[in-house]
Design a protein around this motif. Structure first.
Motif, short mmCIF file in Angstrom:
data_model
loop_
_atom_site.label_atom_id
_atom_site.label_comp_id
_atom_site.label_asym_id
_atom_site.label_seq_id
_atom_site.Cartn_x
_atom_site.Cartn_y
_atom_site.Cartn_z
N ASP A 69 0.83 -1.21 0.00
CA ASP A 69 0.00 0.00 0.00
C ASP A 69 0.86 1.26 0.00
OD1 ASP A 69 -2.27 -1.56 0.02
OD2 ASP A 69 -2.68 -1.28 2.16
N ARG A 70 1.94 1.25 0.79
CA ARG A 70 2.81 2.43 0.87
C ARG A 70 3.55 2.65 -0.45
NH1 ARG A 70 3.43 7.30 1.46
NH2 ARG A 70 5.44 8.01 2.14
N ILE A 71 4.00 1.59 -1.09
CA ILE A 71 4.68 1.73 -2.38
C ILE A 71 3.72 2.31 -3.41
CG2 ILE A 71 5.73 0.46 -4.30
CD1 ILE A 71 6.85 -1.50 -2.14
N ILE A 72 2.48 1.82 -3.43
CA ILE A 72 1.47 2.34 -4.37
C ILE A 72 1.21 3.81 -4.08
CG2 ILE A 72 -0.96 2.20 -5.04
CD1 ILE A 72 -0.68 -0.88 -4.68
N GLU A 73 1.09 4.15 -2.81
CA GLU A 73 0.86 5.54 -2.42
C GLU A 73 2.02 6.43 -2.89
OE1 GLU A 73 0.02 8.14 1.65
OE2 GLU A 73 0.51 6.03 1.79
N MET A 74 3.25 5.98 -2.67
CA MET A 74 4.42 6.74 -3.08
C MET A 74 4.50 6.85 -4.60
SD MET A 74 7.25 5.30 -0.39
CE MET A 74 8.60 6.37 -0.89
N ALA A 75 4.10 5.79 -5.29
CA ALA A 75 4.13 5.81 -6.75
C ALA A 75 3.14 6.83 -7.32
CB ALA A 75 3.83 4.42 -7.30
N ALA A 89 13.52 7.21 -4.39
CA ALA A 89 13.12 7.15 -2.97
C ALA A 89 12.48 5.80 -2.66
CB ALA A 89 12.16 8.28 -2.64
N ILE A 90 11.70 5.28 -3.58
CA ILE A 90 11.08 3.96 -3.40
C ILE A 90 12.18 2.89 -3.39
CG2 ILE A 90 9.48 2.27 -4.39
CD1 ILE A 90 7.91 4.70 -5.56
N LYS A 91 13.16 3.05 -4.26
CA LYS A 91 14.28 2.12 -4.32
C LYS A 91 15.05 2.11 -3.00
CE LYS A 91 17.48 -0.41 -6.45
NZ LYS A 91 17.24 -1.77 -6.82
N ILE A 92 15.30 3.29 -2.43
CA ILE A 92 16.04 3.39 -1.17
C ILE A 92 15.26 2.74 -0.02
CG2 ILE A 92 16.84 5.04 0.59
CD1 ILE A 92 17.55 6.90 -1.82
N GLN A 93 13.95 3.02 0.05
CA GLN A 93 13.15 2.53 1.17
C GLN A 93 12.77 1.07 1.07
OE1 GLN A 93 9.85 5.33 1.49
NE2 GLN A 93 10.83 6.15 3.31
N GLY A 111 13.71 -1.12 -1.88
CA GLY A 111 14.52 -1.95 -2.77
C GLY A 111 13.84 -2.26 -4.09
N PHE A 112 12.78 -1.53 -4.43
CA PHE A 112 12.04 -1.74 -5.67
C PHE A 112 12.55 -0.79 -6.73
CE2 PHE A 112 9.42 -4.49 -3.45
CZ PHE A 112 8.31 -4.89 -4.15
N SER A 113 13.01 -1.32 -7.86
CA SER A 113 13.43 -0.48 -8.97
C SER A 113 12.19 0.07 -9.68
CB SER A 113 14.26 -1.30 -9.96
OG SER A 113 13.44 -2.30 -10.55
N GLU A 114 12.40 0.96 -10.63
CA GLU A 114 11.27 1.52 -11.38
C GLU A 114 10.48 0.41 -12.06
OE1 GLU A 114 10.33 4.53 -15.12
OE2 GLU A 114 12.33 4.51 -14.24
N SER A 115 11.17 -0.55 -12.66
CA SER A 115 10.45 -1.64 -13.34
C SER A 115 9.68 -2.52 -12.35
CB SER A 115 11.41 -2.48 -14.18
OG SER A 115 12.42 -3.03 -13.37
N ASP A 116 10.22 -2.69 -11.13
CA ASP A 116 9.50 -3.43 -10.09
C ASP A 116 8.23 -2.70 -9.68
OD1 ASP A 116 11.53 -5.36 -10.02
OD2 ASP A 116 12.58 -4.34 -8.37
N VAL A 117 8.33 -1.37 -9.56
CA VAL A 117 7.16 -0.56 -9.19
C VAL A 117 6.10 -0.64 -10.29
CG1 VAL A 117 6.32 1.78 -8.72
CG2 VAL A 117 8.47 1.01 -7.72
N ILE A 118 6.53 -0.57 -11.54
CA ILE A 118 5.58 -0.67 -12.66
C ILE A 118 4.88 -2.02 -12.64
CG2 ILE A 118 5.41 -0.79 -15.19
CD1 ILE A 118 7.73 1.30 -15.23
N ALA A 119 5.64 -3.09 -12.40
CA ALA A 119 5.04 -4.43 -12.34
C ALA A 119 4.06 -4.54 -11.19
CB ALA A 119 6.14 -5.48 -12.21
N LEU A 120 4.41 -3.98 -10.03
CA LEU A 120 3.51 -3.99 -8.87
C LEU A 120 2.24 -3.22 -9.17
CD1 LEU A 120 3.16 -4.72 -5.80
CD2 LEU A 120 4.01 -2.42 -5.35
#
Length: 90
Positions: free
Chosen positions: A8-14, A23-27, A29-38
């Motif tokens: 939920d927090r990753i989605i909110e940050m995205a 910032a998502i990567k630092i907190q 460990g999700f790269s941009e492509s990981d965030v897109i997949a999520l």
């Protein structure tokens, strides 16, 4: 494996325009492509399409290299220092 709260927090940050992928990567460990997949997995297709359109538009500041020099931090000036993310009284 990440928890539901972390997802939920990753989605909110995205969704936040001024929170960069870095910032998502630092907190988390999700790269941009990981965030897109999520986001693709967790959002409805129409919501995902809106998000991708927004991230790729000029409105979003999701990539540090596309930011202006005026934006040099991730949090609001009204936000307290790590105390429950509440707006402080003036």
């Amino acid at each position: 494996m990440i928890t539901e709260a972390e997802t939920d927090r990753i989605i909110e940050m995205a969704w936040e325009d001024r929170t960069p992928f870095e910032a998502i990567k630092i907190q988390f460990g999700f790269s941009e492509s990981d965030v897109i997949a999520l986001m693709r997995k967790e959002l409805k297709r129409s919501s995902f399409n809106l998000w991708r359109k927004r991230v790729n538009s000029g409105v979003s500041q999701k990539h540090l290299h596309k930011r202006t020099d005026e934006i040099n931090r991730f949090k609001c000036t009204l936000q307290r220092n790590i105390s429950m993310n509440k707006i402080s009284k003036r």
